[in-house]
Design a protein around this motif. Structure first.
Motif, PDB file in Angstrom:
ATOM      1  N   ALA A   1       0.827  -1.213   0.000  1.00 32.84           N
ATOM      2  CA  ALA A   1       0.000   0.000   0.000  1.00 32.84           C
ATOM      3  C   ALA A   1       0.860   1.262   0.000  1.00 32.84           C
ATOM      4  O   ALA A   1       1.845   1.361   0.738  1.00 32.84           O
ATOM      5  CB  ALA A   1      -0.928   0.005   1.210  1.00 32.84           C
ATOM      6  N   ASP A   2       0.469   2.207  -0.853  1.00 34.14           N
ATOM      7  CA  ASP A   2       1.243   3.446  -1.014  1.00 34.14           C
ATOM      8  C   ASP A   2       0.274   4.551  -1.437  1.00 34.14           C
ATOM      9  O   ASP A   2       0.084   4.807  -2.617  1.00 34.14           O
ATOM     10  CB  ASP A   2       2.333   3.238  -2.068  1.00 34.14           C
ATOM     11  CG  ASP A   2       3.195   4.474  -2.279  1.00 34.14           C
ATOM     12  OD1 ASP A   2       3.098   5.419  -1.476  1.00 34.14           O
ATOM     13  OD2 ASP A   2       3.964   4.493  -3.271  1.00 34.14           O
ATOM     14  N   THR A   3      -0.366   5.185  -0.446  1.00 26.57           N
ATOM     15  CA  THR A   3      -1.374   6.200  -0.735  1.00 26.57           C
ATOM     16  C   THR A   3      -0.750   7.586  -0.779  1.00 26.57           C
ATOM     17  O   THR A   3       0.027   7.956   0.100  1.00 26.57           O
ATOM     18  CB  THR A   3      -2.488   6.176   0.337  1.00 26.57           C
ATOM     19  OG1 THR A   3      -3.091   4.877   0.336  1.00 26.57           O
ATOM     20  CG2 THR A   3      -3.554   7.216   0.034  1.00 26.57           C
ATOM     21  N   ARG A   4      -1.110   8.338  -1.819  1.00 27.54           N
ATOM     22  CA  ARG A   4      -0.588   9.691  -1.975  1.00 27.54           C
ATOM     23  C   ARG A   4      -1.723  10.663  -2.294  1.00 27.54           C
ATOM     24  O   ARG A   4      -2.724  10.272  -2.894  1.00 27.54           O
ATOM     25  CB  ARG A   4       0.443   9.747  -3.110  1.00 27.54           C
ATOM     26  CG  ARG A   4       1.612   8.814  -2.922  1.00 27.54           C
ATOM     27  CD  ARG A   4       2.689   9.080  -3.935  1.00 27.54           C
ATOM     28  NE  ARG A   4       3.685   8.011  -3.965  1.00 27.54           N
ATOM     29  CZ  ARG A   4       4.770   8.021  -4.743  1.00 27.54           C
ATOM     30  NH1 ARG A   4       4.986   9.048  -5.549  1.00 27.54           N
ATOM     31  NH2 ARG A   4       5.615   7.007  -4.724  1.00 27.54           N
ATOM     32  N   GLU A   5      -1.525  11.895  -1.914  1.00 26.21           N
ATOM     33  CA  GLU A   5      -2.457  12.959  -2.281  1.00 26.21           C
ATOM     34  C   GLU A   5      -1.943  13.580  -3.574  1.00 26.21           C
ATOM     35  O   GLU A   5      -0.897  14.236  -3.592  1.00 26.21           O
ATOM     36  CB  GLU A   5      -2.524  14.019  -1.181  1.00 26.21           C
ATOM     37  CG  GLU A   5      -3.525  15.124  -1.446  1.00 26.21           C
ATOM     38  CD  GLU A   5      -4.964  14.698  -1.186  1.00 26.21           C
ATOM     39  OE1 GLU A   5      -5.865  15.261  -1.832  1.00 26.21           O
ATOM     40  OE2 GLU A   5      -5.182  13.806  -0.340  1.00 26.21           O
ATOM     41  N   LEU A   6      -2.655  13.332  -4.662  1.00 24.41           N
ATOM     42  CA  LEU A   6      -2.235  13.861  -5.955  1.00 24.41           C
ATOM     43  C   LEU A   6      -2.749  15.287  -6.131  1.00 24.41           C
ATOM     44  O   LEU A   6      -3.829  15.641  -5.644  1.00 24.41           O
ATOM     45  CB  LEU A   6      -2.765  12.993  -7.092  1.00 24.41           C
ATOM     46  CG  LEU A   6      -2.354  11.516  -7.115  1.00 24.41           C
ATOM     47  CD1 LEU A   6      -2.871  10.851  -8.392  1.00 24.41           C
ATOM     48  CD2 LEU A   6      -0.843  11.345  -7.017  1.00 24.41           C
ATOM     49  N   THR A   7      -1.986  16.087  -6.847  1.00 23.29           N
ATOM     50  CA  THR A   7      -2.484  17.399  -7.242  1.00 23.29           C
ATOM     51  C   THR A   7      -3.551  17.197  -8.327  1.00 23.29           C
ATOM     52  O   THR A   7      -3.638  16.114  -8.931  1.00 23.29           O
ATOM     53  CB  THR A   7      -1.361  18.267  -7.810  1.00 23.29           C
ATOM     54  OG1 THR A   7      -0.868  17.652  -9.015  1.00 23.29           O
ATOM     55  CG2 THR A   7      -0.216  18.413  -6.814  1.00 23.29           C
TER      56      THR A   7
END
Length: 415
Positions: free
Chosen positions: A209-215
């Motif tokens: 799991a690798d969650t990111r907040e994308l622009t």
């Protein structure tokens, strides 16, 4: 309403893998089988975990450069051919521009490069090792597909003999050795069966799991990866998706929707036909009316769109708006038979944009309907309850702007 651009990159690769799967028509889960086999071999080989994650993701989407069902047939039926690198280069270009996936691009680019190829000397050793491992397990799965009517436990000896014979030519001998050891168990081959494989892949996605907040631009770039995969299927799908995207955003703005909704409407327009990847090329490009069986194939595409997009949580709303574009206010649409109050305005907008652009566009089997023809079709579909009358009135009041958004061209006015 989803207000977050949070995306788990594993879920995103899984969604892309699902999309590419559709190109196989009947040979499904290819990327997932390759990812499972590559990861198991990497663990046995002792590759460090951070690289295992990148290998797993790249293997899931290694064929993202394949949009044609004819190309997919060659991938499955032929062990190698002169043009095999073309889809690798397309996949590389797809991933390189999206920063979170840029590190997967080279692995995808070289996944058909042989061990004995002179190109190997130009590639970083670590990159080539992982690419060659994807190449190995990719070709294993091509052989698996050729034995799809046989019990894999019976077919595995033939498959392994073929792979062992390519050690030192196609594949790194050390990788072949690791693969032969890893695949010695019955459990390895039984995991390739659909119901076991899906569970295994989902568990691995959770593990990495690798969650990111994308622009917002990054979210649009992710959407464009999906869009370009389906757009490569034919020139007409590319023009259609872009036109529907622009017109959907415009109609959202003209309807006074929030800026975030208009942004997501643009994405929904880009991706509304992604399920058409499952439609054989000869049906999609048929220069004439479809028969009953062919139309049944076409009817699947909105449901496939729904299933792919809902994998990505940031696309929850997009999945609904995109997959409802053939629903009807009367409840006679497909695939869910939603009625008036169950169809949000955003989905109605995509439906209107879809019809408008399709009729305005030149197609293989007919020229553009022209402004008068577009108006006539919109009026007829509104009269039978397929399209929203309020939106059609809005289109009529802004027809020239809608025409330009749908076609990318100014309307030529007659005097």
């Amino acid at each position: 309403m989803v207000n977050s651009n949070r995306v788990d990159l594993g879920e995103a690769t899984l969604a892309i893998s699902d999309a590419v799967d559709l190109v196989g028509i009947t040979v499904l889960q290819h990327g997932k089988r390759v990812a499972f086999m590559a990861l198991e071999t990497a663990r046995a080989f002792g590759i460090e975990e951070s690289w295992q994650r990148e290998l797993f993701r790249a293997a899931l989407i290694h064929d993202c450069g394949v949009s044609s069902s004819e190309t997919h047939k060659r991938l499955v039926n032929e062990l190698d051919w002169a043009g095999s690198r073309e889809h690798c280069e397309r996949g590389y270009k797809l991933m390189y521009d999206f920063e979170p996936f840029a590190n997967l691009a080279e692995l995808i680019l070289h996944h058909h490069t042989h061990w004995e190829s002179p190109l190997r000397q130009e590639i970083k050793p670590g990159i080539f090792l992982l690419s060659n491992l994807i190449h190995l397990t990719d070709r294993v799965d091509a052989l698996v597909a050729q034995h799809q009517d046989s019990d894999l436990l019976l077919a595995r000896k033939s498959i392994l003999t073929r792979i062992a014979a390519l050690s030192g030519s196609f594949f790194d001998p050390a990788l072949v050795k690791a693969f032969l050891e890893t695949s010695a168990s019955e459990a390895f081959w039984l995991t390739l069966e659909s119901h076991h494989l899906e569970r295994q892949i989902n568990e691995t996605v959770l593990h990495f799991a690798d969650t990111r907040e994308l622009t917002s631009p990054e979210l649009m770039q992710l959407a464009k990866i999906f869009a370009r995969i389906v757009d490569d299927k034919s020139r007409f799908t590319a023009e259609h998706s872009i036109g529907v995207s622009r017109l959907s955003r415009l109609l959202g703005q003209l309807s006074g929707l929030p800026a975030k909704d208009c942004e997501l409407l643009e994405i929904a327009g880009l991706l509304h036909d992604i399920g058409k990847l499952r439609v054989p090329d000869e049906v999609l490009d048929k220069p004439g009316p479809l028969n009953e069986a062919e139309f049944a194939v076409i009817e699947r595409h909105t449901f496939e769109t729904w299933q792919i997009l809902r994998r990505v949580r940031a696309f929850d709303q997009v999945a609904e708006w995109a997959s409802f574009h053939h629903e009807s206010i009367t409840g006679n649409g497909y695939p869910f038979h939603r009625h008036d109050g169950e169809i949000p305005i955003q989905a109605r907008i995509v439906a209107v944009a879809d019809v408008f652009q399709a009729m305005a566009q030149d197609r293989p089997y007919r020229p553009t309907a022209g402004p008068d023809g577009v108006r006539a079709v919109l009026a007829r579909m509104t009269a039978i309850g397929h399209l929203d009358s309020t939106l059609i009135a809005r289109v009529e009041a802004n027809f020239d702007a809608c025409w330009e958004a749908a076609t990318g061209k100014e309307r030529v006015k007659t005097t």
